[in-house]
Write an enzyme that holds these catalytic residues in place. Structure first.
Site, short mmCIF file in Angstrom:
data_model
loop_
_atom_site.label_atom_id
_atom_site.label_comp_id
_atom_site.label_asym_id
_atom_site.label_seq_id
_atom_site.Cartn_x
_atom_site.Cartn_y
_atom_site.Cartn_z
N GLU A 256 0.89 -1.15 0.00
CA GLU A 256 0.00 0.00 0.00
C GLU A 256 0.92 1.19 0.00
OE1 GLU A 256 -1.87 2.95 1.68
OE2 GLU A 256 -2.24 1.60 3.38
N CYS A 295 -2.59 8.41 3.77
CA CYS A 295 -2.50 7.75 2.46
C CYS A 295 -3.76 7.99 1.64
CB CYS A 295 -2.23 6.28 2.65
SG CYS A 295 -3.30 5.49 3.85
P1 NDP Z 1 9.37 4.73 3.34
O1 NDP Z 1 8.98 3.94 2.17
O2 NDP Z 1 10.70 5.36 3.37
O3 NDP Z 1 9.26 3.85 4.66
C1 NDP Z 1 8.19 3.00 4.92
C2 NDP Z 1 8.64 1.88 5.81
O4 NDP Z 1 9.60 1.10 5.11
C3 NDP Z 1 9.32 2.37 7.07
O5 NDP Z 1 9.00 1.48 8.12
C4 NDP Z 1 10.78 2.25 6.72
O6 NDP Z 1 11.61 2.12 7.84
C5 NDP Z 1 10.77 0.99 5.92
N1 NDP Z 1 11.91 0.79 5.06
C6 NDP Z 1 12.54 1.72 4.32
N2 NDP Z 1 13.54 1.13 3.63
C7 NDP Z 1 13.54 -0.18 3.96
C8 NDP Z 1 14.32 -1.30 3.60
N3 NDP Z 1 15.31 -1.19 2.75
N4 NDP Z 1 14.03 -2.50 4.13
C9 NDP Z 1 13.02 -2.64 5.01
N5 NDP Z 1 12.24 -1.60 5.39
C10 NDP Z 1 12.49 -0.39 4.87
O7 NDP Z 1 8.26 5.77 3.55
P2 NDP Z 1 8.13 6.91 4.64
O8 NDP Z 1 7.37 6.32 5.77
O9 NDP Z 1 9.40 7.58 4.95
O10 NDP Z 1 7.28 7.89 3.78
C11 NDP Z 1 7.83 8.42 2.60
C12 NDP Z 1 6.75 8.70 1.61
O11 NDP Z 1 5.96 7.55 1.38
C13 NDP Z 1 5.78 9.74 2.04
O12 NDP Z 1 6.29 11.01 1.85
C14 NDP Z 1 4.62 9.42 1.18
O13 NDP Z 1 4.77 9.98 -0.08
C15 NDP Z 1 4.66 7.93 1.07
N6 NDP Z 1 3.74 7.28 1.98
C16 NDP Z 1 2.62 6.76 1.48
C17 NDP Z 1 1.72 6.17 2.29
C18 NDP Z 1 0.52 5.55 1.74
O14 NDP Z 1 -0.05 4.71 2.39
N7 NDP Z 1 0.07 5.91 0.56
C19 NDP Z 1 1.90 6.09 3.75
C20 NDP Z 1 3.12 6.70 4.17
C21 NDP Z 1 4.01 7.23 3.32
P3 NDP Z 1 12.45 3.36 8.41
O15 NDP Z 1 11.48 4.37 8.87
O16 NDP Z 1 13.23 2.77 9.50
O17 NDP Z 1 13.28 3.86 7.26
#
Ligand code: NDP
Length: 672
Positions: A256, A295
């Site tokens: 998602e 989201c």
């Molecule tokens: P990320 O994709 O950076 O992170 C989401 C999750 O993935 C976090 O728990 C993060 O951990 C984890 N993660 C990141 N890299 C890895 C990896 N290599 N291996 C395993 N886990 C990983 O998204 P953000 O939460 O920082 O949000 C960034 C953007 O995503 C927002 O600006 C928005 O545009 C979008 N977003 C969309 C959503 C939706 O549902 N549509 C919801 C939230 C965000 P960690 O925090 O430790 O890096």
């Protein structure tokens, strides 16, 4: 200083040497230190697979549903502790309610669904049996059983509590253990809620674990029975779903991710209508709740060309009253973004939108109440040529930013909505059901959810941006192609659907539900004199026959007022290709059936609560003789004192041909 801990293989693990500093968004000061400790990934996976999984699978759906309900109650009692941390994330109390109480509510709803819609056993029966042989001796049945691995949940920063609970509820109900990895920025709030779950003592050992910080090489150790459920950015999703080990083992990957949700103001909803007011309120809420970090938030506002200035004016008036600032201040309407880097990301997206838009309100230079905080004013943009725009349909500014766009006609509106490339939700505000139908046909395929409101239900509607646990949350294309929630549908993502083929006896033994062709037995007393506990699946009663006379039919017709010609007029009935002449009412047969199988004395049967799947297969003519067979098909515990017994009822005529069939539902006491 907060020091959220991981919970790995039953042990709490404090932040390690490589821990990350977390700076709060309200004033930029450091509020926590997290992660950085080496976790034994293999030990975690083993604990989940070998301890948590078997313990959960030993329980039935209803046991697990009761466990989730109790957990929801426990968390509710301690919710103020979560609210105390909520403001540190930049969220107001109202925002926190969406996260904290929304999460707990989701747990409770999924638990309720489990009790009502899933069997009181270990096998979920998916659909009706399929006859695979002429003589009925070989049949098929789809069943679902829990996967025997572990679900790895990777969550986004924006809903630290809801994000965890909305994934955990279906996973645990399915019977699968989970390892939760929250986004690091807000992990202290997730950890607080997770710690409560452990302290509740309600979950079996190994059912849940928590990773604060990175997951290391965990995905490289997942196998065929494991699942990854991800929420976050499209870039991270792409990177993770491309993991070779996940692909090699066909590990389920639910995603998602980014979503450019749209809302459409219907052509009928002009200024002055209740629909128009509802639209303005909804859009304004979507921009400001959680500072637009949802989201499901509305990113594109599609409005008839002729209504553009009215909408702009009304939105500007509403947004001008939004007080941005410290989320712990009760007068604050909108708090901060989750972090300085999140704000920087939104500003970058805003810059990309600049060539395609003009700004109606929201100065990106305005640093708000505290220049050190990650505040951003609600920002309304206008794009006059949405057909020519590209960035607006492809980039998500994950903050309080939305763009107003004109449309020419409904076809144009839906084309624009669909240009998001797949979204979680699109909404439509209209009082015209035909408009709703046109929009649905043109765009439902592009959106995981369509939210349609008119003035009459604007107050009772649940909100564009609120994923309901009953309804599917997810969307095609850009939104990730995944699906969560949707009641029992969401539970099945953590189960394997298997087609079982065999004899009715074998299928009944597997499902714990009797089916036609499976063995029956005769109990020591009439089934209605047997308690819920005593009555056995397959216990059956065959009644004596009863002849249906013309007098019976006429009496029933006059008594009930149902003098339909097929029962009363021989010539007219004969002219009907379905009937050989006058026939008995179907409802008369049902009443006679009850008269045949009921045992009238007071006993454990408390009430008849309904019937399912009634069908009439053959007409019954005056002079025919019917008899009934009643067989206990299914038992479901409902309360502490009684449960539901479903009886398969068949009516046959003097030739042994089945004339009617249904499932009768009764509530039966556990004790006499
Ligand atoms: P990320 O994709 O950076 O992170 C989401 C999750 O993935 C976090 O728990 C993060 O951990 C984890 N993660 C990141 N890299 C890895 C990896 N290599 N291996 C395993 N886990 C990983 O998204 P953000 O939460 O920082 O949000 C960034 C953007 O995503 C927002 O600006 C928005 O545009 C979008 N977003 C969309 C959503 C939706 O549902 N549509 C919801 C939230 C965000 P960690 O925090 O430790 O890096």
């Amino acid at each position: 200083m907060l020091k959220p801990e991981s919970y790995a293989a039953g042990t709490w693990i404090a932040p390690g040497d490589a821990a990350r500093a977390i700076h709060g968004p309200n004033d930029g000061s450091q509020i926590a230190v997290a992660g950085g400790a080496a976790l034994d990934v293999q030990a975690m996976l083993d604990w989940a697979r070998n301890t948590g999984g078997p313990a959960l699978r030993e329980m039935g759906f209803h046991d697990r549903a009761r466990m989730l309900k109790a957990l929801a109650g426990y968390l509710t009692e301690r919710k103020e502790e979560l609210y105390a941390l909520n403001t540190l994330t930049g969220a107001t109390r109202r925002d926190g309610a969406v996260d904290i109480e929304g999460g707990i509510g989701t747990l409770a709803v999924i638990a309720g669904k489990g009790r009502r819609e899933m069997p009181d056993g270990q096998v979920y029966v998916d659909g009706a049996p399929e006859g695979l042989s002429r003589d009925g001796s070989f049949v098929g049945q789809h069943i679902c059983v829990p996967l025997q691995g572990v679900a790895v949940h990777i969550n986004a920063f924006n809903f630290p509590v809801w994000g965890m609970l909305e994934k955990l509820a279906p996973t645990l109900l399915a019977g699968m253990p989970a390892i939760v990895k929250p986004a690091t920025q807000t992990c202290y709030l997730t950890e607080a809620c997770f710690r409560m779950m452990i302290e509740s003592g309600l979950l079996p050992e190994g059912a849940v674990q928590l990773v604060v910080g990175g997951v290391g090489d965990m995905l490289d150790h997942l196998g065929a029975q494991d699942v990854v459920s991800f929420t976050g950015s499209a870039d991270t999703a792409l990177q993770l779903r491309g993991n070779v080990n996940l692909m090699r083992n066909s590990v389920r990957f639910h995603s998602e991710q980014d979503s450019l949700n749209a809302t459409i103001l219907g052509p009928d909803a002009s200024a002055g209508t209740p629909e128009f007011d509802a639209f303005i309120k909804e859009v304004s809420n979507e921009i400001t709740t959680k500072a637009g970090q949802k989201c499901t938030a509305i990113r594109r506002i599609l409005v008839p060309q002729s209504a553009m200035s009215d909408v702009a004016e009304a939105l500007l008036a509403r947004l001008s009253g939004v007080k941005v600032g410290d989320p712990s201040d009760e007068s604050t309407r909108m708090g901060a973004l989750a972090s300085a880097s999140q704000k920087a990301d939104v500003l970058e997206k805003l810059a990309a939108f600049t060539p395609e838009t003009r700004r109606l309100t929201g100065d990106p230079e305005d640093t708000g109440a505290n220049p050190a905080g990650a505040y951003l004013a609600p920002t309304l943009l206008q794009c006059d040529d949405p057909d020519a725009a590209t960035a607006l349909h492809q980039m998500e500014a994950f903050g309080p930013v939305s763009t107003l766009m004109p449309y020419r006609d409904l076809a144009h509106a839906t084309r624009l909505a669909n240009r998001g490339g797949g979204s979680l939700v699109a909404s439509l505000v209209t009082a015209d059901a035909d408009v709703a139908r046109q929009v649905t046909l043109a765009s439902a395929a592009w959106h995981g959810r369509l939210y349609i409101v008119g003035g009459a239900n604007a107050k009772s509607a649940t909100g564009h941006g609120a994923p309901m646990p009953h309804m599917v949350h997810g969307g095609p294309g850009r939104a990730g192609g995944g699906e969560e929630l949707g009641g029992v549908r969401g539970v099945l993502h953590y189960m394997q659907r298997t087609a079982i083929q065999g004899s009715p006896e074998v299928i009944a033994a597997i499902t714990g539900q009797w089916m036609p062709g499976a063995p029956t037995s005769t109990g020591p007393a009439h089934p209605f004199q047997r308690t819920f506990t005593e009555i056995a699946i397959g216990e059956s009663l065959e009644t004596k026959p009863r002849t249906v006379t013309l007098d019976d039919i006429e009496h029933f017709a006059h008594f009930t007022g149902d003098t339909f010609y097929a029962h009363m007029d021989e010539d007219a009935a004969r002219a009907n290709p379905f009937f050989p002449g006058r026939v008995a009412h179907g409802y008369l047969l049902l009443s006679f059936a009850a008269g045949l199988f009921v045992q009238p004395d007071p006993g454990p049967v408390l009430a008849n609560t309904g019937l399912n799947g009634l069908s009439f297969q053959k007409p019954v003519s005056p002079g025919d003789s019917i008899r009934c067979r009643l067989t206990c098909a299914r038992k479901t515990r409902r309360t502490d004192t009684y449960g539901e017994v479903a009886w398969n009822v068949t009516l046959t005529n003097q030739d042994g041909d089945q004339v009617a069939q249904y499932e009768l539902l009764t509530m039966v006491s556990y004790d006499r």
